[in-house]
Write an enzyme that holds these catalytic residues in place. Structure first.
Site, PDB file in Angstrom:
ATOM      1  N   ALA A 156      -4.495  -5.875 -41.864  1.00 29.26           N
ATOM      2  CA  ALA A 156      -3.857  -7.070 -41.306  1.00 29.26           C
ATOM      3  C   ALA A 156      -4.698  -7.676 -40.194  1.00 29.26           C
ATOM      4  O   ALA A 156      -4.199  -8.056 -39.144  1.00 29.26           O
ATOM      5  CB  ALA A 156      -2.454  -6.729 -40.793  1.00 29.26           C
TER       6      ALA A 156
ATOM      7  N   CYS B  33     -21.516 -16.352 -43.585  1.00 32.45           N
ATOM      8  CA  CYS B  33     -20.612 -17.372 -43.051  1.00 32.45           C
ATOM      9  C   CYS B  33     -20.528 -18.606 -43.945  1.00 32.45           C
ATOM     10  O   CYS B  33     -19.450 -19.017 -44.360  1.00 32.45           O
ATOM     11  CB  CYS B  33     -21.058 -17.768 -41.646  1.00 32.45           C
ATOM     12  SG  CYS B  33     -20.025 -19.048 -40.905  1.00 32.45           S
TER      13      CYS B  33
ATOM     14  N   ILE C 187      -9.432 -11.630 -41.610  1.00 37.77           N
ATOM     15  CA  ILE C 187      -9.801 -11.966 -42.983  1.00 37.77           C
ATOM     16  C   ILE C 187      -8.620 -11.774 -43.931  1.00 37.77           C
ATOM     17  O   ILE C 187      -8.313 -12.631 -44.762  1.00 37.77           O
ATOM     18  CB  ILE C 187     -11.006 -11.118 -43.440  1.00 37.77           C
ATOM     19  CG1 ILE C 187     -12.251 -11.481 -42.616  1.00 37.77           C
ATOM     20  CG2 ILE C 187     -11.285 -11.314 -44.924  1.00 37.77           C
ATOM     21  CD1 ILE C 187     -13.426 -10.551 -42.827  1.00 37.77           C
TER      22      ILE C 187
ATOM     23  N   LEU D 180     -29.454 -20.745 -47.869  1.00 37.78           N
ATOM     24  CA  LEU D 180     -29.432 -20.339 -46.462  1.00 37.78           C
ATOM     25  C   LEU D 180     -27.995 -20.313 -45.943  1.00 37.78           C
ATOM     26  O   LEU D 180     -27.074 -20.769 -46.604  1.00 37.78           O
ATOM     27  CB  LEU D 180     -30.276 -21.311 -45.637  1.00 37.78           C
ATOM     28  CG  LEU D 180     -31.761 -21.393 -46.002  1.00 37.78           C
ATOM     29  CD1 LEU D 180     -32.404 -22.607 -45.350  1.00 37.78           C
ATOM     30  CD2 LEU D 180     -32.498 -20.120 -45.585  1.00 37.78           C
TER      31      LEU D 180
ATOM     32  N   HIS E  73      -1.036 -38.590 -23.804  1.00 45.89           N
ATOM     33  CA  HIS E  73       0.254 -38.397 -24.470  1.00 45.89           C
ATOM     34  C   HIS E  73       0.362 -39.372 -25.644  1.00 45.89           C
ATOM     35  O   HIS E  73      -0.005 -40.544 -25.507  1.00 45.89           O
ATOM     36  CB  HIS E  73       1.395 -38.678 -23.478  1.00 45.89           C
ATOM     37  CG  HIS E  73       2.755 -38.638 -24.103  1.00 45.89           C
ATOM     38  ND1 HIS E  73       3.391 -37.453 -24.391  1.00 45.89           N
ATOM     39  CD2 HIS E  73       3.574 -39.631 -24.515  1.00 45.89           C
ATOM     40  CE1 HIS E  73       4.565 -37.727 -24.936  1.00 45.89           C
ATOM     41  NE2 HIS E  73       4.710 -39.047 -25.032  1.00 45.89           N
TER      42      HIS E  73
END
Length: 462
Positions: free
Chosen positions: A177, A42, A180, A38, A441
């Site tokens: 360019a 992606c 990916i 699955l 900070h």
């Protein structure tokens, strides 16, 4: 009675998220997937494996260039490519198994096989017909190519082949360019490849804020990537282990040839709708081959919905996920919503590049009065300590109301920092709201606050 309330075709980020949300809302749900695992493109051959290689190659870069200066001395690590591929695959396996667990946990049936839709309310998988009150098409996209460029996934490869090369090429030519091409080009450049990027336009990353795009190309060039801009690829010629790329410069129509061990074709992606039977169903398509949907993500055939890469909009996993949740809500009788004005984009090179909302170019084209607040990471204490001072934060706000309209970041952890702006934009915040918010900070996020301060009286540390 239907077998299911909802059947989703495709288990990528859009599909599996839609399936889980449908189940959470009390709908009997199934997800059809023909891969052995699955997660779609992606998780299997896209976002996740590429990020694993980006991380591993960045660690190598740090060891080679920054460790000694920090007092970490010793022999630089060598690249064990087979082991790196194993690491990449273990990352993929962990994630795909995680999706399988989530579907099982939420009682979503996984129907294994490739789907077609013979008619509304029916999904055919193999020889079996399953019925559903609603069908969601989430079949994703596939790499697109160019005329004269024949992909064999060995010498001339797409992103899929580039993630499993037998060895690190000495010479890699990247056609395109975009995101990916630059991510994978960056991986192989760090691993020792001589990387040349051939791009049709005169700038990288089309659609990105022009100032960021220019800085991004400069930094990648500094890292060893070579760019040939304004070049139209005519053809590729491949043997068993080598390739030639022929391109024509748009400026003077002169033709040139470049040699490569591997050619990566990274010219975008196209909706994947093969075999679904959409023509026979009479589903309306756009001129670009996408499925046309209304404001509720429903196609021209009642009860059939579509989302993710197969419909209009950026081909991004998180855009598909948002749509997956929204369509599930819609089917369950609730109000599904996606704010397409606040969808971030990220490029996972080093430095990272992230953006959300308007660019200076889109604002100028719309004739909208705006102001710019910029802050360089060279003024950020933590960035300087971590050898990450390249880049900047650029915040765009309405000139009259001060409402945040967009943000563009090139620098350390840009993909994480951008979400502060996304939340601010969702709440209609002003640059001053952001400037008045205390930031810890030392953090990279202080650069975001400083950019907001620069929209007003001025940054403090610059």
């Amino acid at each position: 009675m239907s077998d299911y309330d909802v059947i989703i075709i495709g288990s990528g980020p859009g599909g599996y998220v839609a399936a889980i949300r449908c189940a959470q809302l009390g709908l009997k749900t199934a997800c059809v997937e023909g891969r052995d695992t699955l997660g779609g493109t992606c998780l299997n051959v896209g976002c996740i494996p590429s990020k694993a290689l980006l991380h591993a190659s960045h660690m190598l870069h740090e060891a080679e260039h920054n460790f000694a200066e920090m007092g970490l001395k010793g022999k630089s690590p060598s690249v064990d490519w087979p082991q790196m591929l194993k690491y990449k695959q273990s990352t993929v396996d962990t994630n795909t198994k995680g999706v399988a667990f989530l579907l099982k946990k939420n009682k979503v049936d996984w129907i294994k096989g490739w789907a077609s839709i013979p008619e509304a309310g029916k999904v055919k998988v193999g020889d079996d017909i399953h019925t559903a009150k609603n069908i969601i098409i989430a079949s994703g996209s596939e790499p697109s190519s160019l005329p004269g460029v024949e992909v064999d996934e060995k010498v001339v490869v797409t992103s899929t082949g580039a993630l499993e090369l037998g060895k690190v090429p000495k010479k890699l030519v990247v056609i395109g360019a975009g995101v990916i091409g630059l991510e994978l080009g960056s991986v192989y450049a760090r691993l020792g490849s001589e990387v040349t990027v051939v791009e049709y336009l005169d700038h990288v990353t089309p659609g990105m804020d022009a100032e960021v795009s220019h800085q991004f190309q400069k930094l990648l060039t500094k890292q060893g990537l070579t760019f040939i801009m304004g070049a139209a690829v005519q053809k590729t010629e491949a043997t068993k282990s080598k390739a030639k790329v022929t391109y024509k410069l748009r400026s003077d129509e002169s033709e040139h040839v470049i040699d490569a061990d591997t050619v990566l074709v990274a010219t975008g992606r196209s909706p994947y709708v093969k075999g679904l039977g959409l023509d026979a169903l009479g589903i309306t398509m756009t001129k670009r081959g996408q499925i046309a949907v209304n404001n509720h993500w429903e196609t021209s055939v009642k009860g059939i919905y579509a989302l993710g890469d197969v419909i209009e909009g950026p081909m991004l996993a998180h855009k598909a996920e948002d749509e997956g949740m929204a369509v599930a809500e819609q089917i369950a009788g609730k109000h599904g919503h996606v704010n397409y004005s606040v969808i971030p984009g990220v490029i996972y090179t080093h430095p990272e590049v992230a953006n959300v909302g308007e660019t200076e170019e889109t604002l100028k084209a719309a004739g909208r009065a705006y102001k710019v607040g910029k802050f360089s990471f060279m003024g950020n204490a933590r960035a300087k300590a971590n050898f990450s001072g390249d880049g900047f934060v650029k915040l765009l706000a309405d000139k009259e109301t001060d409402r945040i309209l967009g943000c563009h970041i090139i620098g350390p952890s840009a993909g994480e920092l951008i979400h502060e702006i996304c939340v601010a934009m969702e709440f209609g915040a002003s640059a001053q709201d952001l400037a008045m918010t205390c930031h810890a900070h030392p953090t990279y996020s202080e650069a975001v606050r400083e950019a907001a301060l620069a929209c007003g009286d001025g940054a403090i540390h610059m």
